[in-house]
Design a protein around this motif. Structure first.
Motif, PDB file in Angstrom:
ATOM      1  N   PRO A  60     -15.748   5.656  55.742  1.00  0.00           N
ATOM      2  CA  PRO A  60     -14.547   4.845  55.901  1.00  0.00           C
ATOM      3  C   PRO A  60     -13.550   5.473  56.866  1.00  0.00           C
ATOM      4  CG  PRO A  60     -14.342   6.165  53.931  1.00  0.00           C
ATOM      5  CD  PRO A  60     -15.709   6.466  54.497  1.00  0.00           C
ATOM      6  N   ALA A  61     -12.626   4.630  57.304  1.00  0.00           N
ATOM      7  CA  ALA A  61     -11.441   5.087  58.021  1.00  0.00           C
ATOM      8  C   ALA A  61     -10.258   4.300  57.473  1.00  0.00           C
ATOM      9  CB  ALA A  61     -11.578   4.880  59.516  1.00  0.00           C
ATOM     10  N   LEU A  62      -9.143   4.981  57.319  1.00  0.00           N
ATOM     11  CA  LEU A  62      -7.935   4.350  56.789  1.00  0.00           C
ATOM     12  C   LEU A  62      -6.841   4.463  57.831  1.00  0.00           C
ATOM     13  CD1 LEU A  62      -6.978   3.205  53.867  1.00  0.00           C
ATOM     14  CD2 LEU A  62      -5.661   5.343  53.796  1.00  0.00           C
ATOM     15  N   LYS A  63      -6.223   3.346  58.160  1.00  0.00           N
ATOM     16  CA  LYS A  63      -5.148   3.335  59.151  1.00  0.00           C
ATOM     17  C   LYS A  63      -3.877   2.841  58.490  1.00  0.00           C
ATOM     18  CE  LYS A  63      -4.028   1.644  63.809  1.00  0.00           C
ATOM     19  NZ  LYS A  63      -4.527   0.836  64.953  1.00  0.00           N
ATOM     20  N   GLU A  64      -2.813   3.629  58.620  1.00  0.00           N
ATOM     21  CA  GLU A  64      -1.535   3.243  58.040  1.00  0.00           C
ATOM     22  C   GLU A  64      -0.702   2.455  59.057  1.00  0.00           C
ATOM     23  OE1 GLU A  64      -1.222   3.091  55.117  1.00  0.00           O
ATOM     24  OE2 GLU A  64      -1.135   4.968  53.986  1.00  0.00           O
ATOM     25  N   GLU A  65       0.380   1.870  58.576  1.00  0.00           N
ATOM     26  CA  GLU A  65       1.207   0.992  59.411  1.00  0.00           C
ATOM     27  C   GLU A  65       1.738   1.699  60.655  1.00  0.00           C
ATOM     28  OE1 GLU A  65       4.303  -0.737  57.115  1.00  0.00           O
ATOM     29  OE2 GLU A  65       2.962  -1.864  55.815  1.00  0.00           O
ATOM     30  N   ASP A  66       2.008   2.994  60.548  1.00  0.00           N
ATOM     31  CA  ASP A  66       2.568   3.726  61.687  1.00  0.00           C
ATOM     32  C   ASP A  66       1.497   4.202  62.664  1.00  0.00           C
ATOM     33  OD1 ASP A  66       1.372   5.722  60.238  1.00  0.00           O
ATOM     34  OD2 ASP A  66       3.167   6.958  60.016  1.00  0.00           O
ATOM     35  N   GLY A  67       0.228   3.824  62.406  1.00  0.00           N
ATOM     36  CA  GLY A  67      -0.857   4.191  63.298  1.00  0.00           C
ATOM     37  C   GLY A  67      -1.618   5.444  62.895  1.00  0.00           C
ATOM     38  N   TRP A  68      -1.140   6.151  61.872  1.00  0.00           N
ATOM     39  CA  TRP A  68      -1.834   7.352  61.404  1.00  0.00           C
ATOM     40  C   TRP A  68      -3.186   6.977  60.825  1.00  0.00           C
ATOM     41  CZ3 TRP A  68      -2.712   9.217  56.175  1.00  0.00           C
ATOM     42  CH2 TRP A  68      -3.142  10.549  56.120  1.00  0.00           C
ATOM     43  N   ILE A  69      -4.205   7.749  61.175  1.00  0.00           N
ATOM     44  CA  ILE A  69      -5.574   7.461  60.752  1.00  0.00           C
ATOM     45  C   ILE A  69      -6.134   8.633  59.966  1.00  0.00           C
ATOM     46  CG2 ILE A  69      -7.941   7.020  61.541  1.00  0.00           C
ATOM     47  CD1 ILE A  69      -6.667   5.666  64.028  1.00  0.00           C
ATOM     48  N   LEU A  70      -6.778   8.315  58.849  1.00  0.00           N
ATOM     49  CA  LEU A  70      -7.438   9.317  58.021  1.00  0.00           C
ATOM     50  C   LEU A  70      -8.895   8.919  57.846  1.00  0.00           C
ATOM     51  CD1 LEU A  70      -7.101  11.867  56.227  1.00  0.00           C
ATOM     52  CD2 LEU A  70      -6.587  10.317  54.315  1.00  0.00           C
ATOM     53  N   THR A  71      -9.792   9.886  58.017  1.00  0.00           N
ATOM     54  CA  THR A  71     -11.211   9.648  57.812  1.00  0.00           C
ATOM     55  C   THR A  71     -11.718  10.545  56.683  1.00  0.00           C
ATOM     56  OG1 THR A  71     -11.878  11.308  59.454  1.00  0.00           O
ATOM     57  CG2 THR A  71     -11.511   9.057  60.247  1.00  0.00           C
ATOM     58  N   GLN A  72     -12.972  10.354  56.309  1.00  0.00           N
ATOM     59  CA  GLN A  72     -13.662  11.071  55.234  1.00  0.00           C
ATOM     60  C   GLN A  72     -13.264  10.488  53.872  1.00  0.00           C
ATOM     61  OE1 GLN A  72     -16.111  13.122  55.884  1.00  0.00           O
ATOM     62  NE2 GLN A  72     -15.705  13.210  58.095  1.00  0.00           N
ATOM     63  N   ALA A  73     -14.269  10.010  53.157  1.00  0.00           N
ATOM     64  CA  ALA A  73     -14.021   9.304  51.893  1.00  0.00           C
ATOM     65  C   ALA A  73     -13.251  10.141  50.885  1.00  0.00           C
ATOM     66  CB  ALA A  73     -15.357   8.839  51.294  1.00  0.00           C
ATOM     67  N   GLY A  74     -13.652  11.406  50.715  1.00  0.00           N
ATOM     68  CA  GLY A  74     -12.968  12.237  49.730  1.00  0.00           C
ATOM     69  C   GLY A  74     -11.500  12.429  50.049  1.00  0.00           C
ATOM     70  N   ALA A  75     -11.191  12.668  51.323  1.00  0.00           N
ATOM     71  CA  ALA A  75      -9.796  12.848  51.741  1.00  0.00           C
ATOM     72  C   ALA A  75      -9.004  11.565  51.535  1.00  0.00           C
ATOM     73  CB  ALA A  75      -9.740  13.284  53.200  1.00  0.00           C
ATOM     74  N   ILE A  76      -9.606  10.441  51.873  1.00  0.00           N
ATOM     75  CA  ILE A  76      -8.925   9.153  51.706  1.00  0.00           C
ATOM     76  C   ILE A  76      -8.633   8.888  50.238  1.00  0.00           C
ATOM     77  CG2 ILE A  76      -9.228   6.649  51.909  1.00  0.00           C
ATOM     78  CD1 ILE A  76     -10.811   7.224  54.516  1.00  0.00           C
ATOM     79  N   LEU A  77      -9.594   9.165  49.378  1.00  0.00           N
ATOM     80  CA  LEU A  77      -9.398   8.907  47.949  1.00  0.00           C
ATOM     81  C   LEU A  77      -8.300   9.794  47.371  1.00  0.00           C
ATOM     82  CD1 LEU A  77     -13.132   8.533  46.967  1.00  0.00           C
ATOM     83  CD2 LEU A  77     -11.396   6.733  46.791  1.00  0.00           C
ATOM     84  N   GLU A  78      -8.312  11.063  47.724  1.00  0.00           N
ATOM     85  CA  GLU A  78      -7.275  11.960  47.212  1.00  0.00           C
ATOM     86  C   GLU A  78      -5.902  11.560  47.748  1.00  0.00           C
ATOM     87  OE1 GLU A  78      -8.203  16.214  46.925  1.00  0.00           O
ATOM     88  OE2 GLU A  78     -10.261  15.722  47.493  1.00  0.00           O
ATOM     89  N   TYR A  79      -5.854  11.148  48.987  1.00  0.00           N
ATOM     90  CA  TYR A  79      -4.593  10.688  49.592  1.00  0.00           C
ATOM     91  C   TYR A  79      -4.068   9.445  48.869  1.00  0.00           C
ATOM     92  CZ  TYR A  79      -1.669   8.137  52.962  1.00  0.00           C
ATOM     93  OH  TYR A  79      -0.663   7.418  53.562  1.00  0.00           O
ATOM     94  N   LEU A  80      -4.942   8.480  48.630  1.00  0.00           N
ATOM     95  CA  LEU A  80      -4.506   7.246  47.974  1.00  0.00           C
ATOM     96  C   LEU A  80      -3.992   7.520  46.563  1.00  0.00           C
ATOM     97  CD1 LEU A  80      -7.306   4.762  49.100  1.00  0.00           C
ATOM     98  CD2 LEU A  80      -4.907   4.762  49.834  1.00  0.00           C
ATOM     99  N   ALA A  81      -4.675   8.407  45.836  1.00  0.00           N
ATOM    100  CA  ALA A  81      -4.230   8.736  44.485  1.00  0.00           C
ATOM    101  C   ALA A  81      -2.855   9.393  44.503  1.00  0.00           C
ATOM    102  CB  ALA A  81      -5.245   9.644  43.810  1.00  0.00           C
ATOM    103  N   ALA A  82      -2.605  10.269  45.482  1.00  0.00           N
ATOM    104  CA  ALA A  82      -1.321  10.958  45.581  1.00  0.00           C
ATOM    105  C   ALA A  82      -0.226  10.034  46.088  1.00  0.00           C
ATOM    106  CB  ALA A  82      -1.451  12.167  46.504  1.00  0.00           C
ATOM    107  N   ARG A  83      -0.577   9.129  46.986  1.00  0.00           N
ATOM    108  CA  ARG A  83       0.425   8.224  47.552  1.00  0.00           C
ATOM    109  C   ARG A  83       0.873   7.183  46.536  1.00  0.00           C
ATOM    110  NH1 ARG A  83      -0.042   3.586  52.187  1.00  0.00           N
ATOM    111  NH2 ARG A  83       2.180   3.232  52.362  1.00  0.00           N
ATOM    112  N   HIS A  84       0.008   6.849  45.598  1.00  0.00           N
ATOM    113  CA  HIS A  84       0.319   5.805  44.611  1.00  0.00           C
ATOM    114  C   HIS A  84       0.206   6.379  43.195  1.00  0.00           C
ATOM    115  CE1 HIS A  84       0.316   2.558  47.613  1.00  0.00           C
ATOM    116  NE2 HIS A  84      -0.690   3.191  48.166  1.00  0.00           N
ATOM    117  N   PRO A  85       1.107   7.284  42.831  1.00  0.00           N
ATOM    118  CA  PRO A  85       1.028   7.880  41.497  1.00  0.00           C
ATOM    119  C   PRO A  85       1.175   6.867  40.374  1.00  0.00           C
ATOM    120  CG  PRO A  85       3.129   8.394  42.547  1.00  0.00           C
ATOM    121  CD  PRO A  85       2.265   7.782  43.599  1.00  0.00           C
ATOM    122  N   GLU A  86       1.838   5.738  40.693  1.00  0.00           N
ATOM    123  CA  GLU A  86       2.018   4.702  39.669  1.00  0.00           C
ATOM    124  C   GLU A  86       0.690   4.114  39.205  1.00  0.00           C
ATOM    125  OE1 GLU A  86       1.595   2.553  43.516  1.00  0.00           O
ATOM    126  OE2 GLU A  86       2.647   4.370  42.872  1.00  0.00           O
ATOM    127  N   ALA A  87      -0.363   4.227  40.034  1.00  0.00           N
ATOM    128  CA  ALA A  87      -1.675   3.694  39.677  1.00  0.00           C
ATOM    129  C   ALA A  87      -2.443   4.624  38.744  1.00  0.00           C
ATOM    130  CB  ALA A  87      -2.497   3.428  40.930  1.00  0.00           C
TER     131      ALA A  87
END
Length: 205
Positions: A48-75
């Motif tokens: 996968p690749a994840l692109k945020e609204e400001d154009g920042w791009i993150l690759t690698q599934a494990g990194a993306i998953l850890e990022y999403l969990a940290a960015r959305h603690p409410e989940a």
């Protein structure tokens, strides 16, 4: 809006599920491996690749998953709180990225792992890969004994496991009967309405 670049059947299924669990607006964009469109966001041409609204791009599934969990603690998808919980999450992220996922490479692409391109040579390479897959699932199955989820409550690591369990069901000739705890995790995830939504989306033409 957050955009996920994914390909059906790939490990990008994991962040696709995580985004659906989170519930924040996002776009799921289907791409083809190695396409110019994908290479533009990930030079390796992989999902996968994840692109945020400001154009920042993150690759690698494990990194993306850890990022999403940290960015959305409410989940509450991080798998717990505190230093050790974070270490456990990273441990399993590393296990899936470095141990289980690569075990499937010789199964899916045996020609890349042997100079013997005969059918017998390719079959032997696939068999070696499947033996590694079995060893990795044995480790995961033992960890899941007495557990409902991989970490403390449902987390992005369960989503990470899901596509690989599906690969195991498809590729192990004997099936997944030797790993009842892994299959119980699969069944819990497969019954989840958000997971069903993602699977239907990825299956659509």
């Amino acid at each position: 809006m957050t955009t996920l670049f994914y390909a059906p059947g790939a490990c990008s299924l994991a962040p696709h599920i995580a985004l659906e669990w989170i519930g924040a607006p996002y776009e799921a964009h289907r791409v083809t491996y190695g396409s110019p469109e994908l290479v533009a966001v990930n030079p390796s041409g992989a999902v996968p690749a994840l692109k945020e609204e400001d154009g920042w791009i993150l690759t690698q599934a494990g990194a993306i998953l850890e990022y999403l969990a940290a960015r959305h603690p409410e989940a509450k998808l991080a798998g717990g709180e505190g230093l050790r919980a974070a270490a456990e999450a990273h441990r399993w992220s590393s296990f899936f990225t470095g141990d289980l996922h690569p075990s499937f490479y010789p199964v899916f692409m045996p020609d890349r792992y042997t100079t013997d391109r005969s059918e017998a040579g390719l079959a032997a390479t696939r068999a070696a890969g499947l033996d590694l897959v079995r060893k990795r699932f044995k480790i995961l199955d033992a960890h899941l004994q007495g557990r409902e989820w991989i970490l403390e409550g449902r987390s992005v690591m369960d989503a990470y496991a899901f596509p690989m369990i599906r690969w195991g069901r498809a590729k192990l000739p004997e099936g997944m009967g030797a790993y009842p705890n892994v299959m119980a995790l699969h069944d819990r995830l497969a019954a989840d309405e958000k997971v069903k939504t993602v699977l239907a989306r990825e299956a659509a033409k």
